[in-house]
Design an enzyme around this catalytic site. Structure first.
Site, PDB file in Angstrom:
ATOM      1  N   CYS A 121       0.851  -1.171   0.000  1.00  5.22           N
ATOM      2  CA  CYS A 121       0.000   0.000   0.000  1.00  5.22           C
ATOM      3  C   CYS A 121       0.899   1.237   0.000  1.00  5.22           C
ATOM      4  O   CYS A 121       2.117   1.134   0.124  1.00  5.22           O
ATOM      5  CB  CYS A 121      -0.940  -0.012   1.202  1.00  5.22           C
ATOM      6  N   CYS A 131      -4.147   6.190   0.143  1.00  3.75           N
ATOM      7  CA  CYS A 131      -3.614   4.969  -0.459  1.00  3.75           C
ATOM      8  C   CYS A 131      -3.404   5.081  -1.963  1.00  3.75           C
ATOM      9  O   CYS A 131      -3.284   4.063  -2.653  1.00  3.75           O
ATOM     10  CB  CYS A 131      -4.548   3.801  -0.154  1.00  3.75           C
ATOM     11  N   LYS A 196     -12.500  -4.943   2.477  1.00  2.00           N
ATOM     12  CA  LYS A 196     -11.920  -4.078   3.503  1.00  2.00           C
ATOM     13  C   LYS A 196     -12.878  -2.932   3.771  1.00  2.00           C
ATOM     14  O   LYS A 196     -13.097  -2.079   2.917  1.00  2.00           O
ATOM     15  CB  LYS A 196     -10.553  -3.554   3.059  1.00  2.00           C
ATOM     16  N   ARG A 206      -3.346   2.888  12.744  1.00  4.47           N
ATOM     17  CA  ARG A 206      -2.863   4.144  12.172  1.00  4.47           C
ATOM     18  C   ARG A 206      -1.888   4.836  13.112  1.00  4.47           C
ATOM     19  O   ARG A 206      -0.985   5.545  12.674  1.00  4.47           O
ATOM     20  CB  ARG A 206      -4.052   5.036  11.828  1.00  4.47           C
ATOM     21  N   GLU A 234     -16.988  -7.612  -4.456  1.00  4.51           N
ATOM     22  CA  GLU A 234     -15.554  -7.340  -4.339  1.00  4.51           C
ATOM     23  C   GLU A 234     -14.745  -8.640  -4.359  1.00  4.51           C
ATOM     24  O   GLU A 234     -13.718  -8.746  -5.043  1.00  4.51           O
ATOM     25  CB  GLU A 234     -15.275  -6.574  -3.046  1.00  4.51           C
ATOM     26  N   LYS A 249     -11.546  -7.860   6.262  1.00 10.65           N
ATOM     27  CA  LYS A 249     -11.017  -6.981   7.300  1.00 10.65           C
ATOM     28  C   LYS A 249     -12.037  -5.882   7.581  1.00 10.65           C
ATOM     29  O   LYS A 249     -12.488  -5.215   6.647  1.00 10.65           O
ATOM     30  CB  LYS A 249      -9.696  -6.367   6.820  1.00 10.65           C
ATOM     31  N   SER A 275      -6.418  -4.052  14.754  1.00  6.27           N
ATOM     32  CA  SER A 275      -5.826  -3.405  15.918  1.00  6.27           C
ATOM     33  C   SER A 275      -6.859  -3.029  16.979  1.00  6.27           C
ATOM     34  O   SER A 275      -6.621  -3.208  18.183  1.00  6.27           O
ATOM     35  CB  SER A 275      -5.057  -2.165  15.474  1.00  6.27           C
ATOM     36  N   TYR A 314      -2.505  -9.866  16.044  1.00 12.71           N
ATOM     37  CA  TYR A 314      -1.428  -9.432  16.937  1.00 12.71           C
ATOM     38  C   TYR A 314      -1.271 -10.379  18.114  1.00 12.71           C
ATOM     39  O   TYR A 314      -0.275 -10.312  18.840  1.00 12.71           O
ATOM     40  CB  TYR A 314      -1.704  -8.008  17.428  1.00 12.71           C
TER      41      TYR A 314
END
Length: 328
Positions: A121, A131, A196, A206, A234, A249, A275, A314
């Protein structure tokens, strides 16, 4: 009471071993992909303020972190870069000596068996945080594609095993597939961020990637969270254009979409445990409001149950450790 007729489902729940025998879904170490952030400098390890336990690593310390990841049995990482400088066209995204390209070379030298998935990206590298290419405040779809192709090719030249384009420009899979093939990287898979959403759950990322847009938002290219059928359009487009994996996502609030895409497209489906989902659990666990381990295992299991083949999380290293402990 003897004349009552009912089923005794509890028979298969009465002992731990019985529950293990009939368990339908399990998260394995092979399912896990660990996101990591590489930054410029040396001896640098910055904890992300909104993501306790997640760090930005300079390359010397990143190698030590990946040693630990591999030792835990995690076989794949997703690599994000935080460059020292940014510009209008995000040129460090496709610089052969960019932070991601250097990280890939060094990590592959240390761990050739590790699968390195490069996030493809521009938002971390542009001074405006969007982006794609900007003109008069608009994100130009087609002009952005050529820069994304350059980024993908440079990442594979550095040794990336998989390209993961996350930009949500129309046609990005077709363009990157053509670019990789033209560069003779026919065998490099594309893990497309096919679905997404423009989600509030991205805030801590971010913070970690220094990628917040300097104006506006990303709703002209990321999807409306209210839409379900659009996700199928998509996903089908990316499948047709040459994607090898499809990412949904975020994951937790979109398990219906994970299930829909899994039942529609015959590709490996990747759930991205983002996140914000991570930080919510960390914050609640820090307050003693829930058990972190039990909550994480339940959450990741729900993603597998919904149809995910792989999970970007994570918590990958923690989950691998818990699996190892249960096996001993």
């Amino acid at each position: 009471m003897s004349d009552l007729q009912f089923d005794r489902h509890r028979r298969l729940r009465m002992t731990s071993s019985l529950r293990d025998l009939v368990r339908e879904t399990a998260v394995k170490k092979d399912d896990l992909i660990y996101p990591v952030f590489a930054v410029e400098g040396t001896d640098t390890k910055h904890e992300v303020p909104s993501m306790p336990g997640v760090y930005q690593y300079s390359l010397d310390l990143l190698k030590k972190e990946i040693d630990d990841v591999v030792e835990h049995g995690v076989k794949a990482i997703m690599l994000f870069g935080v460059p020292g400088t940014k510009d209008e066209l995000g040129s460090n995204a496709y610089n052969e000596n960019g932070i991601v390209q250097r990280a890939i070379r060094e990590l592959k030298g240390e761990h050739p068996e590790l699968t390195i998935i490069a996030d493809t990206c521009l938002c971390q590298y542009t001074d405006h945080g969007h982006c794609g290419v900007i003109e008069d405040g608009n994100i130009l779809n087609d002009r952005s594609l050529s820069l994304l192709v350059k980024t993908a090719v440079s990442q594979v030249e550095a040794g990336a095993d998989v390209i993961a384009p996350s930009n949500m420009m129309d046609g990005f899979v077709a363009a990157i597939r053509a670019g990789l093939d033209e560069a003779n990287f026919h065998h490099t898979p594309i893990m497309s961020y096919a679905v997404k959403y423009a989600s509030a759950y991205y805030g801590p990322f971010r913070d970690a990637a220094h990628s917040s847009p300097s104006f506006g938002d990303r709703r002209t290219y990321q999807m409306d969270p209210a839409n379900r059928n659009e996700a199928i359009r998509e996903a089908v487009s990316d499948d047709r254009e040459g994607a090898d994996f499809l990412i949904v996502k975020p994951a937790l609030s979109y398990l219906d979409i994970v299930s829909d895409v899994k039942s529609t497209v015959n590709r490996p489906i990747v759930a991205y445990n983002v996140s914000g989902e991570y930080s919510m659990i960390k914050a609640a666990a820090a307050q003693g409001w829930l058990d972190e381990k039990e909550t994480v295992i339940e959450k990741l299991t729900s993603m597998k149950r919904a149809g995910a083949d792989l999970i970007v999380t994570y918590f990958a290293k923690d989950m691998a450790r818990w699996i190892n402990e249960s096996d001993t």
